[in-house]
Motif scaffolding. Structure first.
Motif, PDB file in Angstrom:
ATOM      1  N   LEU A  54      36.701 -57.630-101.039  1.00 53.28           N
ATOM      2  CA  LEU A  54      36.529 -57.364-102.462  1.00 53.28           C
ATOM      3  C   LEU A  54      37.079 -58.461-103.352  1.00 53.28           C
ATOM      4  O   LEU A  54      36.890 -58.424-104.569  1.00 53.28           O
ATOM      5  N   GLY A  55      37.778 -59.431-102.761  1.00 54.18           N
ATOM      6  CA  GLY A  55      38.424 -60.467-103.550  1.00 54.18           C
ATOM      7  C   GLY A  55      39.875 -60.120-103.817  1.00 54.18           C
ATOM      8  O   GLY A  55      40.325 -58.985-103.623  1.00 54.18           O
ATOM      9  N   TYR A  56      40.618 -61.117-104.298  1.00 53.29           N
ATOM     10  CA  TYR A  56      42.066 -60.964-104.476  1.00 53.29           C
ATOM     11  C   TYR A  56      42.404 -59.937-105.558  1.00 53.29           C
ATOM     12  O   TYR A  56      43.222 -59.034-105.343  1.00 53.29           O
ATOM     13  N   ALA A  57      41.781 -60.058-106.720  1.00 50.33           N
ATOM     14  CA  ALA A  57      42.115 -59.167-107.833  1.00 50.33           C
ATOM     15  C   ALA A  57      41.814 -57.712-107.489  1.00 50.33           C
ATOM     16  O   ALA A  57      42.659 -56.828-107.686  1.00 50.33           O
ATOM     17  N   ALA A  58      40.637 -57.447-106.971  1.00 47.28           N
ATOM     18  CA  ALA A  58      40.270 -56.075-106.624  1.00 47.28           C
ATOM     19  C   ALA A  58      41.158 -55.531-105.522  1.00 47.28           C
ATOM     20  O   ALA A  58      41.520 -54.344-105.526  1.00 47.28           O
ATOM     21  N   GLY A  59      41.538 -56.384-104.568  1.00 48.21           N
ATOM     22  CA  GLY A  59      42.436 -55.952-103.512  1.00 48.21           C
ATOM     23  C   GLY A  59      43.804 -55.572-104.052  1.00 48.21           C
ATOM     24  O   GLY A  59      44.384 -54.554-103.662  1.00 48.21           O
ATOM     25  N   MET A  60      44.327 -56.383-104.961  1.00 48.37           N
ATOM     26  CA  MET A  60      45.611 -56.059-105.588  1.00 48.37           C
ATOM     27  C   MET A  60      45.529 -54.753-106.380  1.00 48.37           C
ATOM     28  O   MET A  60      46.440 -53.922-106.337  1.00 48.37           O
ATOM     29  N   ASN A  61      44.442 -54.577-107.105  1.00 50.39           N
ATOM     30  CA  ASN A  61      44.270 -53.341-107.859  1.00 50.39           C
ATOM     31  C   ASN A  61      44.237 -52.130-106.926  1.00 50.39           C
ATOM     32  O   ASN A  61      44.796 -51.068-107.235  1.00 50.39           O
ATOM     33  N   GLY A  62      43.585 -52.280-105.783  1.00 48.23           N
ATOM     34  CA  GLY A  62      43.531 -51.194-104.808  1.00 48.23           C
ATOM     35  C   GLY A  62      44.902 -50.867-104.260  1.00 48.23           C
ATOM     36  O   GLY A  62      45.272 -49.693-104.107  1.00 48.23           O
ATOM     37  N   ALA A  63      45.696 -51.907-103.963  1.00 41.56           N
ATOM     38  CA  ALA A  63      47.046 -51.696-103.449  1.00 41.56           C
ATOM     39  C   ALA A  63      47.918 -51.026-104.503  1.00 41.56           C
ATOM     40  O   ALA A  63      48.696 -50.112-104.202  1.00 41.56           O
ATOM     41  N   ALA A  64      47.785 -51.466-105.756  1.00 42.92           N
ATOM     42  CA  ALA A  64      48.585 -50.889-106.839  1.00 42.92           C
ATOM     43  C   ALA A  64      48.251 -49.419-107.065  1.00 42.92           C
ATOM     44  O   ALA A  64      49.117 -48.622-107.441  1.00 42.92           O
ATOM     45  N   ALA A  65      46.997 -49.056-106.831  1.00 36.64           N
ATOM     46  CA  ALA A  65      46.563 -47.683-107.078  1.00 36.64           C
ATOM     47  C   ALA A  65      47.257 -46.678-106.166  1.00 36.64           C
ATOM     48  O   ALA A  65      47.380 -45.497-106.527  1.00 36.64           O
ATOM     49  N   ILE A  66      47.716 -47.130-104.998  1.00 39.29           N
ATOM     50  CA  ILE A  66      48.387 -46.203-104.082  1.00 39.29           C
ATOM     51  C   ILE A  66      49.893 -46.472-104.002  1.00 39.29           C
ATOM     52  O   ILE A  66      50.599 -45.792-103.264  1.00 39.29           O
ATOM     53  N   ALA A  67      50.375 -47.461-104.764  1.00 39.56           N
ATOM     54  CA  ALA A  67      51.790 -47.827-104.719  1.00 39.56           C
ATOM     55  C   ALA A  67      52.646 -46.756-105.377  1.00 39.56           C
ATOM     56  O   ALA A  67      52.217 -46.098-106.334  1.00 39.56           O
ATOM     57  N   ARG A  68      53.887 -46.623-104.897  1.00 36.87           N
ATOM     58  CA  ARG A  68      54.775 -45.573-105.394  1.00 36.87           C
ATOM     59  C   ARG A  68      55.965 -46.118-106.174  1.00 36.87           C
ATOM     60  O   ARG A  68      56.741 -45.340-106.745  1.00 36.87           O
ATOM     61  N   GLY A  69      56.140 -47.428-106.205  1.00 39.80           N
ATOM     62  CA  GLY A  69      57.308 -48.009-106.850  1.00 39.80           C
ATOM     63  C   GLY A  69      57.208 -48.037-108.363  1.00 39.80           C
ATOM     64  O   GLY A  69      56.117 -47.947-108.934  1.00 39.80           O
ATOM     65  N   GLU A  70      58.358 -48.201-109.004  1.00 39.35           N
ATOM     66  CA  GLU A  70      58.401 -48.323-110.456  1.00 39.35           C
ATOM     67  C   GLU A  70      58.156 -49.762-110.902  1.00 39.35           C
ATOM     68  O   GLU A  70      57.860 -50.012-112.069  1.00 39.35           O
ATOM     69  N   THR A  71      58.312 -50.703-109.985  1.00 46.53           N
ATOM     70  CA  THR A  71      57.990 -52.109-110.245  1.00 46.53           C
ATOM     71  C   THR A  71      57.032 -52.590-109.174  1.00 46.53           C
ATOM     72  O   THR A  71      57.209 -52.293-107.989  1.00 46.53           O
ATOM     73  N   PHE A  72      55.990 -53.323-109.582  1.00 52.27           N
ATOM     74  CA  PHE A  72      55.048 -53.906-108.641  1.00 52.27           C
ATOM     75  C   PHE A  72      55.372 -55.388-108.478  1.00 52.27           C
ATOM     76  O   PHE A  72      55.524 -56.104-109.473  1.00 52.27           O
ATOM     77  N   VAL A  73      55.465 -55.837-107.233  1.00 53.97           N
ATOM     78  CA  VAL A  73      55.633 -57.260-106.942  1.00 53.97           C
ATOM     79  C   VAL A  73      54.387 -57.723-106.205  1.00 53.97           C
ATOM     80  O   VAL A  73      54.124 -57.290-105.079  1.00 53.97           O
ATOM     81  N   LEU A  74      53.592 -58.576-106.846  1.00 54.63           N
ATOM     82  CA  LEU A  74      52.363 -59.085-106.262  1.00 54.63           C
ATOM     83  C   LEU A  74      52.696 -60.361-105.506  1.00 54.63           C
ATOM     84  O   LEU A  74      53.253 -61.305-106.075  1.00 54.63           O
ATOM     85  N   LEU A  75      52.352 -60.402-104.220  1.00 52.49           N
ATOM     86  CA  LEU A  75      52.727 -61.530-103.369  1.00 52.49           C
ATOM     87  C   LEU A  75      51.545 -62.042-102.566  1.00 52.49           C
ATOM     88  O   LEU A  75      50.764 -61.252-102.030  1.00 52.49           O
ATOM     89  N   ASN A  76      51.438 -63.351-102.458  1.00 54.85           N
ATOM     90  CA  ASN A  76      50.561 -63.923-101.446  1.00 54.85           C
ATOM     91  C   ASN A  76      51.191 -63.685-100.082  1.00 54.85           C
ATOM     92  O   ASN A  76      52.418 -63.661 -99.948  1.00 54.85           O
ATOM     93  N   SER A  77      50.371 -63.550 -99.071  1.00 52.45           N
ATOM     94  CA  SER A  77      50.899 -63.277 -97.730  1.00 52.45           C
ATOM     95  C   SER A  77      51.717 -64.439 -97.185  1.00 52.45           C
ATOM     96  O   SER A  77      52.524 -64.262 -96.267  1.00 52.45           O
ATOM     97  N   ASP A  78      51.539 -65.635 -97.747  1.00 50.19           N
ATOM     98  CA  ASP A  78      52.283 -66.803 -97.268  1.00 50.19           C
ATOM     99  C   ASP A  78      53.408 -67.204 -98.214  1.00 50.19           C
ATOM    100  O   ASP A  78      53.925 -68.316 -98.137  1.00 50.19           O
ATOM    101  N   ALA A  79      53.803 -66.299 -99.125  1.00 52.10           N
ATOM    102  CA  ALA A  79      54.931 -66.564-100.022  1.00 52.10           C
ATOM    103  C   ALA A  79      56.182 -65.948 -99.408  1.00 52.10           C
ATOM    104  O   ALA A  79      56.324 -64.724 -99.366  1.00 52.10           O
ATOM    105  N   ALA A  80      57.088 -66.791 -98.919  1.00 52.21           N
ATOM    106  CA  ALA A  80      58.266 -66.323 -98.198  1.00 52.21           C
ATOM    107  C   ALA A  80      59.486 -66.356 -99.112  1.00 52.21           C
ATOM    108  O   ALA A  80      59.909 -67.437 -99.555  1.00 52.21           O
ATOM    109  N   PRO A  81      60.085 -65.211 -99.420  1.00 51.76           N
ATOM    110  CA  PRO A  81      61.232 -65.198-100.333  1.00 51.76           C
ATOM    111  C   PRO A  81      62.491 -65.752 -99.673  1.00 51.76           C
ATOM    112  O   PRO A  81      62.795 -65.439 -98.523  1.00 51.76           O
ATOM    113  N   ARG A  82      63.215 -66.564-100.407  1.00 49.36           N
ATOM    114  CA  ARG A  82      64.542 -66.964 -99.969  1.00 49.36           C
ATOM    115  C   ARG A  82      65.502 -65.805-100.245  1.00 49.36           C
ATOM    116  O   ARG A  82      65.183 -64.906-101.022  1.00 49.36           O
ATOM    117  N   PRO A  83      66.665 -65.799 -99.604  1.00 47.48           N
ATOM    118  CA  PRO A  83      67.596 -64.687 -99.803  1.00 47.48           C
ATOM    119  C   PRO A  83      67.886 -64.428-101.284  1.00 47.48           C
ATOM    120  O   PRO A  83      68.190 -65.344-102.038  1.00 47.48           O
TER     121      PRO A  83
END
Length: 240
Positions: free
Chosen positions: A65-94
């Motif tokens: 569906l593309g990146y935007a539609a995929g993110m919207n789909g994930a957000a629609a079922i998310a339960r958190g009060e804050t959404f963090v949108l991440l690329n799968s290859d974005a690795a957070p430092r501590p």
């Protein structure tokens, strides 16, 4: 639940479970869930995630569906009060996720926050603190030329003691937004299949009087293009 980490996967490769395992370890610092929307991957990476045993909520789409539609789909079922949108290859430092989520929690209704992206050589990627693109910029970036950053003192972006720095636009590779702000702003424009959905979102936020800012100290290593690199033709067409 404090936060939902949202990821869209398309042909992320056999190393994706290891990347997600590292994200799971870092995400333990915050009360969170990880939602992965798999856009009909054909390399088996979606199945690998679903069978990995990792604490992930994996949704497997029948179509890409593309990146935007995929993110919207994930957000629609998310339960958190804050959404963090991440690329799968974005690795957070501590501490990066904590810094990003804390910023979004401090201003949950009228702000969109970006992380600080680090290239493989450790330099800050200017894509995470850039101007809104002009037509000339879009033509240039269609040929994969980088944008120009707007924060002159990039050393400040490493300083977690600094407050979020307002900028015209941040990168969709790492963005955080409160649930209320999401509802105010509206979902990503699914008309953008790939690329510049983040630019449109930032422009829309500013038009609504919302703040767009990059969060110092929220450092993410980002190689970039892991999914699109396998499909250079479609990626080039999407950029252009």
């Amino acid at each position: 639940m404090r936060a939902s980490l949202l990821i869209v996967n398309f042909n992320g490769g056999s190393e994706l479970p290891a990347s997600m395992a590292a994200l799971v370890r870092e995400a333990r610092a915050i009360e969170s869930e990880i939602v992965v929307w798999d856009n009909a991957s054909t390399d088996g990476s979606g199945a690998l995630l679903a069978e990995s045993g990792l604490p992930l909520r994996v949704v497997r789409s029948n179509d890409n569906l593309g990146y935007a539609a995929g993110m919207n789909g994930a957000a629609a079922i998310a339960r958190g009060e804050t959404f963090v949108l991440l690329n799968s290859d974005a690795a957070p430092r501590p501490g990066a996720l904590e810094a990003l989520v804390t910023a979004a929690e401090g201003d949950p209704r009228d702000a969109l926050f970006g992380g600080v992206l680090l290239r493989s050589d450790g330099a800050v990627d200017p894509n995470c603190h850039r101007a809104l693109p002009t037509l000339a910029d879009i033509r240039r970036e269609a040929w994969f030329r980088p944008p120009k950053g707007v924060v002159e003192n990039e050393a400040a972006l490493h300083d977690r003691a600094r407050k979020p720095i307002p900028v015209p636009a941040v990168s969709g590779a790492v963005m955080a937004i409160g649930r209320d702000a999401w509802n105010t702003l509206g979902p990503l424009d699914a008309g953008f299949f790939l690329y510049h959905e983040d630019s449109e979102w930032c422009r829309r936020a500013r038009e609504k009087g919302m703040t767009v800012a990059v969060v110092p100290g929220a450092l993410f290593e980002h190689a970039g293009g892991e999914s699109t690199g396998q499909n250079e033709g479609p990626a080039f067409e999407a950029r252009l």
